[in-house]
Design an enzyme around this catalytic site. Structure first.
Site, PDB file in Angstrom:
ATOM      1  N   ASN A  14      -9.264  -6.716  -9.529  1.00  0.00           N
ATOM      2  CA  ASN A  14      -8.362  -7.471  -8.657  1.00  0.00           C
ATOM      3  C   ASN A  14      -9.187  -8.169  -7.574  1.00  0.00           C
ATOM      4  OD1 ASN A  14      -6.623  -8.068  -6.478  1.00  0.00           O
ATOM      5  ND2 ASN A  14      -5.058  -6.832  -7.471  1.00  0.00           N
ATOM      6  N   HIS A  17      -8.745  -9.411  -2.751  1.00  0.00           N
ATOM      7  CA  HIS A  17      -9.377  -9.011  -1.491  1.00  0.00           C
ATOM      8  C   HIS A  17     -10.516  -9.965  -1.116  1.00  0.00           C
ATOM      9  CE1 HIS A  17      -7.001  -5.407  -2.023  1.00  0.00           C
ATOM     10  NE2 HIS A  17      -7.522  -5.286  -3.224  1.00  0.00           N
ATOM     11  N   HIS A  50      -2.983 -11.825  -7.556  1.00  0.00           N
ATOM     12  CA  HIS A  50      -1.577 -11.734  -7.136  1.00  0.00           C
ATOM     13  C   HIS A  50      -1.253 -12.967  -6.284  1.00  0.00           C
ATOM     14  CE1 HIS A  50       1.648  -9.070  -4.914  1.00  0.00           C
ATOM     15  NE2 HIS A  50       2.156 -10.181  -5.397  1.00  0.00           N
ATOM     16  N   ARG A  52       1.002 -14.166  -4.007  1.00  0.00           N
ATOM     17  CA  ARG A  52       2.100 -13.671  -3.165  1.00  0.00           C
ATOM     18  C   ARG A  52       2.945 -14.828  -2.659  1.00  0.00           C
ATOM     19  NH1 ARG A  52       1.732  -8.266  -0.951  1.00  0.00           N
ATOM     20  NH2 ARG A  52       3.372  -9.014   0.417  1.00  0.00           N
ATOM     21  N   ARG A  56      -0.872 -15.108   1.278  1.00  0.00           N
ATOM     22  CA  ARG A  56      -1.827 -14.583   2.262  1.00  0.00           C
ATOM     23  C   ARG A  56      -3.256 -14.503   1.728  1.00  0.00           C
ATOM     24  NH1 ARG A  56      -0.102  -8.275   2.719  1.00  0.00           N
ATOM     25  NH2 ARG A  56       1.873  -9.184   3.353  1.00  0.00           N
ATOM     26  N   GLU A  77      -0.309 -11.155 -11.209  1.00  0.00           N
ATOM     27  CA  GLU A  77       0.748 -10.328 -10.621  1.00  0.00           C
ATOM     28  C   GLU A  77       1.678 -11.238  -9.853  1.00  0.00           C
ATOM     29  OE1 GLU A  77      -1.326  -7.724  -8.016  1.00  0.00           O
ATOM     30  OE2 GLU A  77      -2.231  -6.587  -9.621  1.00  0.00           O
ATOM     31  N   THR A 108       1.026  -3.863  -1.913  1.00  0.00           N
ATOM     32  CA  THR A 108       2.262  -3.598  -2.666  1.00  0.00           C
ATOM     33  C   THR A 108       2.697  -2.134  -2.517  1.00  0.00           C
ATOM     34  OG1 THR A 108       1.421  -5.208  -4.228  1.00  0.00           O
ATOM     35  CG2 THR A 108       3.386  -3.984  -4.890  1.00  0.00           C
ATOM     36  N   GLU A 158       2.605  -0.755 -15.658  1.00  0.00           N
ATOM     37  CA  GLU A 158       1.426  -0.395 -14.871  1.00  0.00           C
ATOM     38  C   GLU A 158       1.906   0.635 -13.863  1.00  0.00           C
ATOM     39  OE1 GLU A 158      -1.261  -3.412 -13.373  1.00  0.00           O
ATOM     40  OE2 GLU A 158      -1.720  -2.165 -11.611  1.00  0.00           O
ATOM     41  N   HIS A 205      -3.755   0.774  -8.279  1.00  0.00           N
ATOM     42  CA  HIS A 205      -3.504   0.885  -6.840  1.00  0.00           C
ATOM     43  C   HIS A 205      -4.192   2.090  -6.233  1.00  0.00           C
ATOM     44  CE1 HIS A 205      -1.832  -0.302  -3.088  1.00  0.00           C
ATOM     45  NE2 HIS A 205      -1.212  -1.313  -3.680  1.00  0.00           N
TER      46      HIS A 205
HETATM   47  N1  PXP Z   1      -2.272  -3.359  -9.402  1.00  0.00           N
HETATM   48  C1  PXP Z   1      -1.325  -3.917  -8.625  1.00  0.00           C
HETATM   49  C2  PXP Z   1      -0.009  -4.262  -9.266  1.00  0.00           C
HETATM   50  C3  PXP Z   1      -1.558  -4.196  -7.271  1.00  0.00           C
HETATM   51  O1  PXP Z   1      -0.607  -4.758  -6.518  1.00  0.00           O
HETATM   52  C4  PXP Z   1      -2.830  -3.908  -6.737  1.00  0.00           C
HETATM   53  C5  PXP Z   1      -3.128  -4.225  -5.299  1.00  0.00           C
HETATM   54  O2  PXP Z   1      -3.318  -5.556  -5.101  1.00  0.00           O
HETATM   55  C6  PXP Z   1      -3.792  -3.338  -7.582  1.00  0.00           C
HETATM   56  C7  PXP Z   1      -3.487  -3.059  -8.903  1.00  0.00           C
HETATM   57  C8  PXP Z   1      -5.175  -3.009  -7.103  1.00  0.00           C
HETATM   58  O3  PXP Z   1      -5.107  -2.069  -6.063  1.00  0.00           O
HETATM   59  P1  PXP Z   1      -6.408  -1.755  -5.203  1.00  0.00           P
HETATM   60  O4  PXP Z   1      -6.803  -3.020  -4.542  1.00  0.00           O
HETATM   61  O5  PXP Z   1      -5.927  -0.703  -4.259  1.00  0.00           O
HETATM   62  O6  PXP Z   1      -7.454  -1.279  -6.146  1.00  0.00           O
END
Ligand code: PXP
Length: 253
Positions: A14, A17, A50, A52, A56, A77, A108, A158, A205
Site C-alpha cells: 500500500n 503513505h 486508496h 479517498r 488526502r 481501494e 480505515t 480482505e 491493516h
Molecule cells: N488494506 C486496507 C483495506 C487498508 O485500508 C489499509 C490501510 O490503508 C491497508 C490494507 C494497509 O494498512 P497498513 O498501512 O496499516 O499496513
C-alpha cells in the site's frame, strides 16, 4: 484457492503513505511512479492504493498514471460513493477493494457494513464483474459477515486485522494480550469459513514485520496488503543513502 505450501501468499504494498508525505507539502516528491517501480523490483505482487473521497493522499492523476505503468496487479481501494465507483470503472484496476470511509478517521476504521449496504453492494459487485474487475470486501473477521460477502458474490474478503495488530503492539495496554488472543481466533475462524465457502481470503491493516508472521504461519491467507510498516522501515533503511546524496549535493555539487 487455499493458500498452501504450494501456493505462496502474495504481497500487496500500500503506497498511500508515500503520497501522504508528498501531500503534506505539495512537493513533486516522493514520486509515486518511481516508488511503484521499486516496489515491483523488490518482488511485490501488487500495488495497492486508496483513492479517498477527501483526496488526502492519492490523487486522481496518480491512479491513472499508475494504471498505465504498473506491471503487477493493481488493487484500488475505494468507498461505495458513486463518484469514486465511477472513477474505478474508468481506471479498470485488476481488483477493487470496497472499504468504509469516514472523513475524520486517521485510517480505515472497522470493516464494511455489508448488511446495511447489501443491496447497494450487490449492484456494485455485479457491475464490476461485468467489466472483469475482481472485487474484494474489506470486512471485520466475523463469520456472519463472511457468509454475507459470499452470498453477495464477492471474489474475496480482505479481513481487517487492525485490532489484532494493535493488540500485538500493546496499544490496548493491559487488555492487549486477551484482545490479541480473541482477534487471532476471529481471524482464523473467518478464514476457515471463507475457505469452506470458496471465497478468497486476504488480510490487511496494521501488519508489521513481527505480527504478520504468526498469521502467515497458519498458511491460510492468500494475500496481505501492507503499507505503513513498510514505508516506516524504508525511512530507516534508506536514510543513509538519502543523507549521503545530500552531503554530496552540498559538498560536490
Ligand atoms: N488494506 C486496507 C483495506 C487498508 O485500508 C489499509 C490501510 O490503508 C491497508 C490494507 C494497509 O494498512 P497498513 O498501512 O496499516 O499496513
Amino acid at each position: 484457492m487455499k493458500a498452501s505450501k504450494w501456493l505462496m501468499p502474495r504481497l500487496g504494498v500500500n503506497i498511500d503513505h508515500i503520497a501522504t508525505l508528498r501531500q503534506l507539502r505539495g512537493t513533486p516528491y516522493p514520486d509515486l511512479l518511481e516508488a511503484a517501480k521499486i516496489v515491483e523490483k523488490a518482488g511485490a505482487h501488487q500495488i495497492t492504493i486508496h483513492l479517498r473521497e477527501d483526496r488526502r493522499h492519492i490523487q486522481d492523476a496518480d491512479v491513472f498514471a499508475l494504471r498505465k505503468q504498473v506491471k503487477v496487479l493493481l488493487n484500488l481501494e475505494c468507498s461505495i460513493a458513486p463518484s469514486i465507483i465511477k472513477i474505478a470503472h474508468k481506471v479498470k484496476p485488476d481488483w477493487v477493494c470496497l472499504v468504509p470511509e469516514k472523513r475524520q478517521e486517521v485510517t480505515t476504521e472497522g470493516g464494511l457494513n455489508v448488511k446495511k449496504y447489501y443491496k447497494q453492494l450487490a449492484k456494485i459487485i455485479q457491475d464490476f464483474k461485468k467489466k472483469k474487475i475482481k472485487v474484494s470486501l474489506f470486512v471485520e473477521p466475523d463469520t456472519a459477515v463472511i457468509k454475507l460477502s459470499h452470498a453477495l458474490g464477492a471474489d474475496a474478503v480482505e479481513l481487517h486485522t487492525g485490532r489484532y495488530c494493535n493488540a500485538t503492539q500493546k496499544l490496548y495496554g493491559a487488555k492487549s494480550s486477551k484482545i490479541m488472543k480473541d482477534e487471532f481466533k476471529r481471524i482464523m475462524d473467518a478464514t476457515k469459513l471463507g475457505q469452506q465457502l470458496g471465497i478468497h481470503v486476504h488480510a490487511g491493516h496494521g501488519f508489521d514485520y513481527k505480527n504478520v508472521r504468526k498469521i502467515v504461519a497458519q498458511d491460510m491467507i492468500e494475500e496481505y496488503n501492507i503499507g505503513h510498516a513498510i514505508v516506516c522501515r524504508a525511512v530507516v533503511v534508506g536514510l543513509e543513502q538519502a543523507v549521503r546524496e545530500m552531503v554530496s549535493a552540498i559538498q560536490a555539487p
